[in-house]
Design an enzyme around this catalytic site. Structure first.
Site, PDB file in Angstrom:
ATOM      1  CG  HIS A 248      -0.126   0.191   2.523  1.00  0.00           C
ATOM      2  ND1 HIS A 248       0.622  -0.831   3.101  1.00  0.00           N
ATOM      3  CD2 HIS A 248       0.034   1.271   3.331  1.00  0.00           C
ATOM      4  CE1 HIS A 248       1.190  -0.380   4.195  1.00  0.00           C
ATOM      5  NE2 HIS A 248       0.864   0.889   4.364  1.00  0.00           N
ATOM      6  CG  ASP A 250       1.649   5.335   4.756  1.00  0.00           C
ATOM      7  OD1 ASP A 250       1.153   4.201   4.631  1.00  0.00           O
ATOM      8  OD2 ASP A 250       2.627   5.577   5.496  1.00  0.00           O
ATOM      9  CG  HIS A 304       5.097   1.248   2.706  1.00  0.00           C
ATOM     10  ND1 HIS A 304       4.609   2.356   2.025  1.00  0.00           N
ATOM     11  CD2 HIS A 304       4.505   1.295   3.938  1.00  0.00           C
ATOM     12  CE1 HIS A 304       3.784   3.033   2.795  1.00  0.00           C
ATOM     13  NE2 HIS A 304       3.680   2.401   3.964  1.00  0.00           N
ATOM     14  NE  ARG A 314       8.299  -4.870  11.857  1.00  0.00           N
ATOM     15  CZ  ARG A 314       7.599  -3.830  11.397  1.00  0.00           C
ATOM     16  NH1 ARG A 314       6.273  -3.859  11.416  1.00  0.00           N
ATOM     17  NH2 ARG A 314       8.221  -2.758  10.919  1.00  0.00           N
TER      18      ARG A 314
END
Length: 368
Positions: A248, A250, A304, A314
């Site tokens: 995607h 941002d 990204h 994570r």
């Protein structure tokens, strides 16, 4: 065929190396249909093993990715002499043009504060799934802050194997986790205040390098419009099949990210995916769609994604520099690549595309 030979039997899927906690979202239960569909596809692939399998090639591309360092910029140089300061600003602009991503050190957020943020994140995500799902009752976050998975997913590749709290900055000072033995709001408030200032400073530098002494960002990106997102990516039993976040861009001006040492962030550079090597002292900055439109394609909002990990969870924290929904985005140069649009219009179009198509289209919808 016995169940022990049938890949659709969920007991045959690889299991995470840590036990699934009652704090984890119920991915398998909620998305059982998608898991069954993928298992059936795996069976067909085994039967037709001689065929060219595009999905297998995509899987290999997901697993085999070169790791690299992002451009590293020392922001302390902004406080030195004019030559050093201007060179630093030029590096920020060049990285935003060439990469759309860079990392900064000496950014004003202390290592101690970053560590405290990580500790508070771990505490809040360790709450039971039921408590997190009633965040307004148990955690004193706004209703709807807690999000997990991808409700619109029609296949596993569209599923986000992650959970997050989306917290508007205006809510942070009032979020005193009721009924819990800690109060994360003071730590979050310190972090948000510092990164908000950093984001506006970087935005003004990027505007200046385009020849604009702009107060646009200061006037339109306010605590009422910007937000933090606390992310957790649980261990995933099939990391080659499921993203933590699917590819995607941002939908903001700038994003500031701090990630832990686990890694998993990947981005597109020169047409190929590369993995971002974690740097515990650095904050990662990336250009969003709105800045690409405002800069008339000078600065790049690049694809990204986050990949999952079989064994290790994570954590990351992201700050999003956003305007109000009424704010009109207009290219600062002519001829303009994009037509004028409001942030609200952009968000509605993105949501509509995700609902109808399963993924975001973004800026191409607004080309003149």
């Amino acid at each position: 065929m016995g169940s022990e030979e049938n890949p659709s039997d969920s007991s045959l899927w690889p299991q995470p190396l840590i036990s699934i906690m009652d704090s984890d979202p119920p991915f398998h239960k909620a998305y059982k249909t998608l898991f069954d569909k993928t298992a059936d596809k795996a069976t067909a692939t085994i039967i037709n093993s001689n065929s060219n399998n595009k999905d297998r090639e995509e899987m290999l591309q997901l697993v085999i990715v070169e790791e690299c360092d992002l451009p590293l910029i020392d922001l302390r140089r902004l406080e030195l002499g004019e030559r050093e300061r201007e060179e630093c600003k030029s590096e920020i602009a060049r990285a935003s043009q060439d990469w759309g991503f860079f990392q900064v050190v000496n950014h004003g957020v202390s290592g101690g504060l970053l560590q405290k943020m990580k500790i508070e994140q771990e505490k809040v995500f360790k709450q039971s799934f039921d408590k997190k799902s009633q965040e307004d009752k148990y955690l004193n976050f706004s209703a709807g802050s807690y999000r997990w998975g991808t409700p619109s997913a029609t296949c596993l590749r569209q599923l986000a194997w992650s959970e997050a709290f989306h917290i508007p900055l205006k809510d942070i000072s009032t979020s005193s986790a009721a009924g819990l033995d800690y109060n994360p709001s003071s730590t979050m408030e310190q972090f948000a205040t510092t990164v908000s200032s950093l984001a506006l400073n970087l935005a003004e530098i990027l505007a200046e390098k385009l020849g604009h002494k702009s107060t646009f960002f200061q006037a339109n990106c306010l605590p009422s419009t910007c937000y933090l997102r606390l992310n957790r990516y649980p261990p995933c039993p099939i990391p080659s099949e499921v993203f933590g976040l699917m590819p995607h861009t941002d939908s903001d001006f700038l994003t500031i990210l701090h990630q832990d040492q686990v890694g998993g962030l990947q981005l597109v550079k020169d047409g190929r995916w590369i993995a971002v090597k974690p740097n515990p002292a650095a904050l990662i900055i990336n250009i969003g769609d709105l800045f690409q439109a405002w800069s008339n394609n000078v600065y790049k909002s690049v694809q990204h994604r986050v990949v999952t990990n079989l064994a290790v969870e994570r954590f990351s924290t992201a700050y999003f520099l956003c305007p109000s929904y009424e704010t009109v985005i207009q290219s600062c140069r002519e001829p303009s690549v994009y037509r004028k649009f409001s942030f609200g219009e952009y968000r509605r179009q993105v949501q509509e595309d995700v609902k109808m198509l399963g993924s975001k289209i973004g800026l191409p919808r607004f080309v003149v």
